[in-house]
Design a protein around this motif. Structure first.
Motif, mmCIF file in Angstrom:
data_model
loop_
_atom_site.group_PDB
_atom_site.id
_atom_site.type_symbol
_atom_site.label_atom_id
_atom_site.label_comp_id
_atom_site.label_asym_id
_atom_site.label_seq_id
_atom_site.Cartn_x
_atom_site.Cartn_y
_atom_site.Cartn_z
ATOM 1 N N THR A 1 0.842 -1.191 0.000
ATOM 2 C CA THR A 1 0.000 0.000 0.000
ATOM 3 C C THR A 1 0.879 1.243 0.000
ATOM 4 O OG1 THR A 1 -0.074 0.187 2.412
ATOM 5 C CG2 THR A 1 -1.782 -1.204 1.360
ATOM 6 N N THR A 2 0.289 2.361 -0.345
ATOM 7 C CA THR A 2 1.009 3.633 -0.287
ATOM 8 C C THR A 2 1.504 3.888 1.131
ATOM 9 O OG1 THR A 2 -0.242 4.521 -2.133
ATOM 10 C CG2 THR A 2 0.801 6.125 -0.666
ATOM 11 N N ALA A 3 0.688 3.578 2.123
ATOM 12 C CA ALA A 3 1.085 3.793 3.519
ATOM 13 C C ALA A 3 2.294 2.938 3.889
ATOM 14 C CB ALA A 3 -0.084 3.493 4.457
ATOM 15 N N GLU A 4 2.344 1.693 3.425
ATOM 16 C CA GLU A 4 3.492 0.833 3.708
ATOM 17 C C GLU A 4 4.766 1.380 3.057
ATOM 18 O OE1 GLU A 4 1.615 -3.620 4.181
ATOM 19 O OE2 GLU A 4 1.757 -2.790 2.157
ATOM 20 N N ILE A 5 4.643 1.803 1.807
ATOM 21 C CA ILE A 5 5.799 2.344 1.086
ATOM 22 C C ILE A 5 6.304 3.608 1.772
ATOM 23 C CG2 ILE A 5 6.560 3.361 -1.102
ATOM 24 C CD1 ILE A 5 4.490 1.414 -2.448
ATOM 25 N N MET A 6 5.386 4.483 2.150
ATOM 26 C CA MET A 6 5.770 5.716 2.840
ATOM 27 C C MET A 6 6.431 5.405 4.180
ATOM 28 S SD MET A 6 2.458 8.098 1.947
ATOM 29 C CE MET A 6 2.906 9.353 3.120
ATOM 30 N N ALA A 7 5.939 4.380 4.867
ATOM 31 C CA ALA A 7 6.508 4.003 6.164
ATOM 32 C C ALA A 7 7.941 3.500 6.000
ATOM 33 C CB ALA A 7 5.644 2.942 6.835
ATOM 34 N N VAL A 8 8.209 2.732 4.951
ATOM 35 C CA VAL A 8 9.574 2.252 4.705
ATOM 36 C C VAL A 8 10.492 3.428 4.393
ATOM 37 C CG1 VAL A 8 11.048 0.896 3.156
ATOM 38 C CG2 VAL A 8 8.881 -0.060 3.973
ATOM 39 N N GLN A 9 10.052 4.330 3.528
ATOM 40 C CA GLN A 9 10.891 5.472 3.186
ATOM 41 C C GLN A 9 11.137 6.353 4.422
ATOM 42 O OE1 GLN A 9 9.537 8.251 0.164
ATOM 43 N NE2 GLN A 9 11.650 8.679 -0.414
ATOM 44 N N ALA A 10 10.119 6.564 5.213
ATOM 45 C CA ALA A 10 10.282 7.360 6.437
ATOM 46 C C ALA A 10 11.276 6.679 7.379
ATOM 47 C CB ALA A 10 8.933 7.558 7.126
ATOM 48 N N TYR A 11 11.179 5.362 7.488
ATOM 49 C CA TYR A 11 12.128 4.636 8.339
ATOM 50 C C TYR A 11 13.556 4.803 7.839
ATOM 51 C CZ TYR A 11 14.863 0.916 10.359
ATOM 52 O OH TYR A 11 15.874 0.223 10.976
ATOM 53 N N LEU A 12 13.760 4.701 6.518
ATOM 54 C CA LEU A 12 15.102 4.861 5.943
ATOM 55 C C LEU A 12 15.714 6.201 6.344
ATOM 56 C CD1 LEU A 12 14.712 3.377 2.367
ATOM 57 C CD2 LEU A 12 16.098 2.463 4.240
ATOM 58 N N LYS A 13 14.890 7.220 6.429
ATOM 59 C CA LYS A 13 15.389 8.552 6.769
ATOM 60 C C LYS A 13 15.825 8.655 8.239
ATOM 61 C CE LYS A 13 12.827 10.864 3.170
ATOM 62 N NZ LYS A 13 11.867 11.884 2.800
ATOM 63 N N THR A 14 15.413 7.693 9.059
ATOM 64 C CA THR A 14 15.769 7.733 10.474
ATOM 65 C C THR A 14 17.034 6.949 10.794
ATOM 66 O OG1 THR A 14 14.542 5.744 11.152
ATOM 67 C CG2 THR A 14 13.322 7.843 11.085
ATOM 68 N N ILE A 15 17.500 6.132 9.859
ATOM 69 C CA ILE A 15 18.664 5.279 10.113
ATOM 70 C C ILE A 15 19.920 6.135 10.215
ATOM 71 C CG2 ILE A 15 20.101 3.426 9.209
ATOM 72 C CD1 ILE A 15 17.630 2.280 7.874
ATOM 73 N N LYS A 16 20.657 5.922 11.249
ATOM 74 C CA LYS A 16 21.916 6.651 11.465
ATOM 75 C C LYS A 16 23.073 5.685 11.464
ATOM 76 C CE LYS A 16 19.986 10.687 12.905
ATOM 77 N NZ LYS A 16 19.458 11.245 11.748
#
Length: 122
Positions: free
Chosen positions: A107-122
């Protein structure tokens, strides 16, 4: 009796619709770890697949920083930000779904959640 039954059905419908609206958003970390980390690395640093994010330098053009439309294209169609198809073994998740989705396209929500998570990885 008919009125009582109608009210009961209406009450049930309202309760069910409320539970759907209150559903938790997709967990991007869980989706990434189940479907992506084995190739792209636990910290998106790369491995079998390329790095998706370069920690500490978000100005570089890694997929974590693509537009939502480009990231969606990558996930669903298996194409990068230039429209070039990814090489095997990168799955086209639009055809196979994420792990546990039983072949259902993300779903769009799942895809957005993965991309948002990627932005948090340090």
């Amino acid at each position: 009796m008919f009125a009582s039954r109608s009210r009961s059905l209406l009450t049930l419908a309202v309760l069910l619709s409320g539970s759907v609206l209150a559903a938790a958003p997709p967990n991007g970390a869980a989706i990434y770890n189940a479907s992506c980390a084995s190739c792209h690395g636990k910290k998106a640093q790369g491995g079998i697949g390329p790095a998706l994010q370069k920690p500490g330098n978000l100005t570089l053009h890694y997929s974590a920083n693509w537009t939502a439309a480009t990231f969606r294209q990558a996930i669903l169609l298996g194409k990068d930000d230039h429209g070039t198809a990814f090489k095997a073994p990168m799955p086209t998740f639009g055809k196979v779904g994420f792990v546990g989705d039983k072949g259902r396209a993300p779903t769009t929500a799942e895809i957005m959640a993965v991309q948002a998570y990627l932005k948090t990885i340090k």
